[in-house]
Design a protein around this motif. Structure first.
Motif, short mmCIF file in Angstrom:
data_model
loop_
_atom_site.label_atom_id
_atom_site.label_comp_id
_atom_site.label_asym_id
_atom_site.label_seq_id
_atom_site.Cartn_x
_atom_site.Cartn_y
_atom_site.Cartn_z
N MET A 1 0.83 -1.20 0.00
CA MET A 1 0.00 0.00 0.00
C MET A 1 0.87 1.26 0.00
O MET A 1 2.06 1.20 0.33
CB MET A 1 -0.94 0.01 1.19
CG MET A 1 -0.27 0.08 2.54
SD MET A 1 -1.51 0.05 3.87
CE MET A 1 -2.33 -1.51 3.55
N PRO A 2 0.28 2.40 -0.34
CA PRO A 2 1.04 3.66 -0.29
C PRO A 2 1.36 4.05 1.14
O PRO A 2 0.55 3.84 2.05
CB PRO A 2 0.09 4.67 -0.94
CG PRO A 2 -0.96 3.86 -1.63
CD PRO A 2 -1.08 2.59 -0.86
N CYS A 3 2.53 4.64 1.35
CA CYS A 3 2.93 5.19 2.64
C CYS A 3 3.67 6.50 2.39
O CYS A 3 4.49 6.58 1.48
CB CYS A 3 3.85 4.23 3.40
SG CYS A 3 3.13 2.64 3.81
N LYS B 1 14.18 -3.06 2.22
CA LYS B 1 13.02 -3.21 3.10
C LYS B 1 11.74 -2.71 2.43
O LYS B 1 10.68 -3.34 2.54
CB LYS B 1 13.25 -2.47 4.41
CG LYS B 1 12.13 -2.59 5.43
CD LYS B 1 12.04 -3.99 6.01
CE LYS B 1 13.17 -4.25 6.98
NZ LYS B 1 13.00 -5.56 7.65
N ILE B 2 11.83 -1.58 1.75
CA ILE B 2 10.67 -1.05 1.02
C ILE B 2 10.19 -2.05 -0.02
O ILE B 2 9.00 -2.30 -0.18
CB ILE B 2 11.03 0.31 0.37
CG1 ILE B 2 11.14 1.39 1.44
CG2 ILE B 2 9.97 0.70 -0.67
CD1 ILE B 2 11.66 2.71 0.93
N LYS B 3 11.15 -2.66 -0.71
CA LYS B 3 10.80 -3.66 -1.72
C LYS B 3 10.17 -4.89 -1.08
O LYS B 3 9.18 -5.44 -1.59
CB LYS B 3 12.05 -4.06 -2.51
CG LYS B 3 11.78 -5.03 -3.66
CD LYS B 3 13.05 -5.32 -4.44
CE LYS B 3 12.78 -6.29 -5.58
NZ LYS B 3 14.03 -6.60 -6.33
N ALA B 4 10.72 -5.33 0.05
CA ALA B 4 10.18 -6.51 0.73
C ALA B 4 8.75 -6.28 1.21
O ALA B 4 7.92 -7.19 1.16
CB ALA B 4 11.09 -6.89 1.90
N LEU B 5 8.47 -5.07 1.70
CA LEU B 5 7.13 -4.74 2.17
C LEU B 5 6.18 -4.44 1.01
O LEU B 5 4.96 -4.37 1.22
CB LEU B 5 7.18 -3.55 3.13
CG LEU B 5 7.96 -3.75 4.43
CD1 LEU B 5 7.98 -2.46 5.25
CD2 LEU B 5 7.36 -4.89 5.25
N ASP B 6 6.74 -4.21 -0.16
CA ASP B 6 5.96 -3.88 -1.36
C ASP B 6 5.05 -2.67 -1.11
O ASP B 6 3.88 -2.67 -1.47
CB ASP B 6 5.11 -5.09 -1.78
CG ASP B 6 4.48 -4.90 -3.16
OD1 ASP B 6 5.07 -4.16 -3.98
OD2 ASP B 6 3.39 -5.46 -3.40
N ILE B 7 5.63 -1.65 -0.45
CA ILE B 7 4.88 -0.43 -0.24
C ILE B 7 5.23 0.58 -1.33
O ILE B 7 6.30 0.50 -1.94
CB ILE B 7 5.14 0.19 1.15
CG1 ILE B 7 6.63 0.49 1.36
CG2 ILE B 7 4.62 -0.73 2.24
CD1 ILE B 7 6.94 1.15 2.69
#
Length: 218
Positions: free
Chosen positions: A141-143, A177-183
């Motif tokens: 999701m967007p953050c 980490k951003i890629k792993a969370l798919d945000i």
């Protein structure tokens, strides 16, 4: 999350015109989709998120039901403080998010050893915020990330280069980490005066005051 609608609007002469809405909330998107279908003037109706994924109305309703209880509408404020004498950093993070029909705020801080500079503390604070998002179950999701560390945020946006090896290693960790969370992150540089809460948390960490609180915002 924000969505846009695409549909074909049927005119009186049976001609069809391709239409696209603005970015709107999920609830508004569903209401608009239902009204279009009820009017009989909308066909080939699809909902798109900011990543380009599409759903029909039935799938969209199911999606919103599924994500309603997950944290969403996430905004992260972060700041890092540094003590030159001890090479310690204080990391401060404030996170706002919605869950169900309620809005929450998390305030958290942490002390971090073996820092080299105040700049490195800012990168560590950002990464600390990502770890809290992971613990909350924030994914797909967007953050929005807000801070006064202009260099870091511009580097994450790809607008400024980073020449320091230590900071580049932090950038790699953050991006992984951003890629792993798919945000889907957006970055906003704010004045220091608008980041006082995260700054205070970072200072309190350096004073040995550990804080982690989750509060319902009425």
């Amino acid at each position: 999350m924000k969505f846009r609608l695409e549909w074909k609007h049927k005119l009186k002469n049976n001609e069809k015109v391709q239409c696209t809405s603005e970015w709107i909330s999920g609830e508004t998107a569903i209401q608009m989709g239902e009204e279009l279908e009820a009017s009989g003037k909308g066909s080939e109706l699809y909902f798109y998120d900011e990543k380009g994924t599409s759903w029909i109305l039935k799938e969209m309703k199911k999606l919103l039901t599924e994500i309603e209880e997950d944290p969403h509408e996430v905004t992260v404020y972060f700041d890092g403080g540094f003590q030159k004498e001890t090479y310690q950093a204080g990391l401060g993070v404030v996170i706002f998010f919605n869950q169900g029909k309620k809005k929450y705020r998390i305030r958290a801080n942490e002390m971090f050893d073996e820092m080299e500079s105040n700049n490195e503390a800012e990168y560590a604070a950002f990464y600390y915020g990502l770890n809290i998002l992971e613990d909350l179950g924030v994914k797909h999701m967007p953050c929005e990330f807000k801070g006064d560390a202009q260099g870091l945020l511009k580097q994450l946006q790809g607008e400024w280069p980073c020449y320091e090896d230590v900071l580049n290693r932090w950038l790699d960790r953050i991006e992984e980490k951003i890629k792993a969370l798919d945000i889907n992150p957006t970055y906003t540089v704010i004045p220091r005066k608008d980041n006082k809460e995260a700054d205070k948390l970072a200072s309190q960490a350096l004073e040995g005051k550990e804080i982690f609180s989750k509060m319902l915002i009425l």
